[in-house]
Design a protein around this motif. Structure first.
Motif, mmCIF file in Angstrom:
data_model
loop_
_atom_site.group_PDB
_atom_site.id
_atom_site.type_symbol
_atom_site.label_atom_id
_atom_site.label_comp_id
_atom_site.label_asym_id
_atom_site.label_seq_id
_atom_site.Cartn_x
_atom_site.Cartn_y
_atom_site.Cartn_z
ATOM 1 N N VAL A 71 0.758 -1.256 -0.095
ATOM 2 C CA VAL A 71 0.046 -0.063 0.073
ATOM 3 C C VAL A 71 0.918 1.117 -0.123
ATOM 4 C CG1 VAL A 71 -1.577 1.368 1.352
ATOM 5 C CG2 VAL A 71 -1.912 -1.190 1.228
ATOM 6 N N LEU A 72 1.112 1.855 -1.061
ATOM 7 C CA LEU A 72 1.786 3.004 -1.388
ATOM 8 C C LEU A 72 1.236 4.269 -0.873
ATOM 9 C CD1 LEU A 72 3.569 2.450 -4.470
ATOM 10 C CD2 LEU A 72 4.763 2.382 -2.566
ATOM 11 N N SER A 73 1.623 5.013 0.345
ATOM 12 C CA SER A 73 1.008 6.261 0.902
ATOM 13 C C SER A 73 2.216 7.341 0.331
ATOM 14 C CB SER A 73 0.821 6.202 2.152
ATOM 15 O OG SER A 73 0.590 7.529 2.536
ATOM 16 N N ARG A 92 8.756 7.539 -10.916
ATOM 17 C CA ARG A 92 9.992 7.098 -9.783
ATOM 18 C C ARG A 92 9.706 5.855 -9.378
ATOM 19 N NH1 ARG A 92 10.485 13.126 -8.763
ATOM 20 N NH2 ARG A 92 9.020 13.156 -7.483
ATOM 21 N N LEU A 93 8.391 5.802 -8.805
ATOM 22 C CA LEU A 93 7.996 4.479 -8.021
ATOM 23 C C LEU A 93 7.484 3.389 -9.080
ATOM 24 C CD1 LEU A 93 5.352 6.132 -5.759
ATOM 25 C CD2 LEU A 93 7.341 5.014 -4.892
ATOM 26 N N GLY A 94 7.539 3.676 -10.493
ATOM 27 C CA GLY A 94 7.368 2.663 -11.195
ATOM 28 C C GLY A 94 6.070 2.013 -11.154
ATOM 29 N N THR A 95 4.866 2.592 -11.047
ATOM 30 C CA THR A 95 3.725 2.092 -10.906
ATOM 31 C C THR A 95 2.598 2.914 -11.532
ATOM 32 O OG1 THR A 95 1.955 1.483 -9.392
ATOM 33 C CG2 THR A 95 3.252 3.382 -8.742
ATOM 34 N N ASP A 96 1.530 2.551 -11.838
ATOM 35 C CA ASP A 96 0.454 3.330 -12.561
ATOM 36 C C ASP A 96 -0.571 3.905 -11.596
ATOM 37 O OD1 ASP A 96 -1.140 1.280 -11.735
ATOM 38 O OD2 ASP A 96 -1.657 0.739 -13.660
ATOM 39 N N HIS A 97 -0.291 3.732 -10.257
ATOM 40 C CA HIS A 97 -1.318 4.286 -9.346
ATOM 41 C C HIS A 97 -0.540 4.187 -7.966
ATOM 42 C CE1 HIS A 97 -2.030 -0.053 -8.601
ATOM 43 N NE2 HIS A 97 -2.483 0.680 -7.271
#
Length: 304
Positions: free
Chosen positions: A58-60, A93-98
């Motif tokens: 879970v990215l905050s 930078r996080l390498g994610t789409d959300h």
């Protein structure tokens, strides 16, 4: 934040190993900010997640804190256009789409909170953000934000040495169904830390001569509780925060795999009503000496 130099030098390989150890132990919440060492921390988290399923975490993410070329804070920017721009860089930078939770790090006094939350709500509709969070804001701002869109949680300092939220902020959050993500649970290392004051810590009021000795004595008094529970001071402090309600999640900074083991073990520490009463006697509310932040940073806190 601690993995990006805030409390002294770190090694990226060890930091990645620590994140993996946390995920392997069943942890999910990874908290970062786009301004932690000017993007370094997001790149680090992104690197750690490349070897894992995106659904493991879970990215905050916090945004809006501006930096000078020397890396010093220089105010906030929470304009809708800036919100969208900041998120694009974070996703890269996080390498994610959300991201799972997106939140302004501080209230921008030049931008109505309704405009900032409205911009994030649009990103939720577009699928780039799952939930909207807040950070370091007071009751009025919380109510205004919640009137625009659902708010998942408020990230704010809360520990045995920082209990101001109990007066007004926590009751408002509970009234509105907003959780608390509590940072500073170990009072930046005053509770159960190594005693070192590296990185930015020496400028913190609670680490200043006179204040530090007083606060150390408060913390040491908890040893009787820790010994009785066969736990460390840090584990007691984490258990105390977790024990204040199911709507409160302790956010514990770790920089080494061994610290992950200590953090996870805190979930086995149970504090009964007698323990909680004794802790209140040993460390009364408001007993800590020194403000949470240096005087120059206090105006940035909407919740003070």
């Amino acid at each position: 934040m601690g993995m990006s130099g805030a409390y002294g030098q770190t090694a990226d390989d060890e930091s990645v190993h620590t994140i993996h150890a946390y995920l392997d132990a069943g942890g999910t919440l990874l908290d970062t900010g786009d301004f932690y060492a000017a993007g370094h921390n997001e790149l680090l988290v992104g690197r750690a997640l490349r070897e894992r399923s995106r659904d493991d975490a879970v990215l905050s993410v916090k945004f809006g804190e501006m930096l000078t070329p020397a890396g010093m804070p220089s105010g906030e920017d929470a304009r809708p256009a800036a919100v969208r721009n900041f998120l694009m860089y974070s996703l890269q930078r996080l390498g994610t789409d959300h991201v799972d939770i997106y939140r302004p790090a501080r209230l921008d006094p030049a931008v109505p909170i309704e405009e900032t939350i409205g911009a994030i709500a649009e990103l939720v509709e577009q699928g780039y953000v799952r939930h909207i969070g807040l950070s370091e804001v007071g009751p009025e701002t919380i109510r205004r934000a919640a009137a625009v869109a659902p708010i998942s949680d408020l990230q704010i300092e809360y520990s045995l040495l920082s209990r101001d939220i109990e007066d007004e902020i926590l009751p408002v959050c509970r009234e509105l169904g907003i959780g608390i993500t509590a940072y500073g649970v170990l009072a930046r290392g005053l509770i159960g830390g190594s005693g070192a004051a590296g990185g930015a810590l020496p400028m913190m009021p609670r680490f200043q001569p006179g204040n530090r000795e007083h606060n150390d004595r408060l913390v040491t008094s908890l040893k009787e509780i820790a010994d009785a529970k066969h736990a460390t001071l840090a584990q007691v402090a984490i258990a105390w925060v977790a024990g204040q309600g199911a709507d409160i999640v302790p956010l514990v900074g770790s920089r080494r795999p061994g610290q992950i083991e200590t953090m996870i073990a805190s979930t086995t520490v149970t504090l009964d009503p007698e323990d909680l009463a004794r802790i209140d006697e040993l460390v009364p509310k408001g007993a800590a000496r020194g403000a949470r932040y240096p005087e120059g940073h206090m105006p940035d806190l909407d919740d003070r």
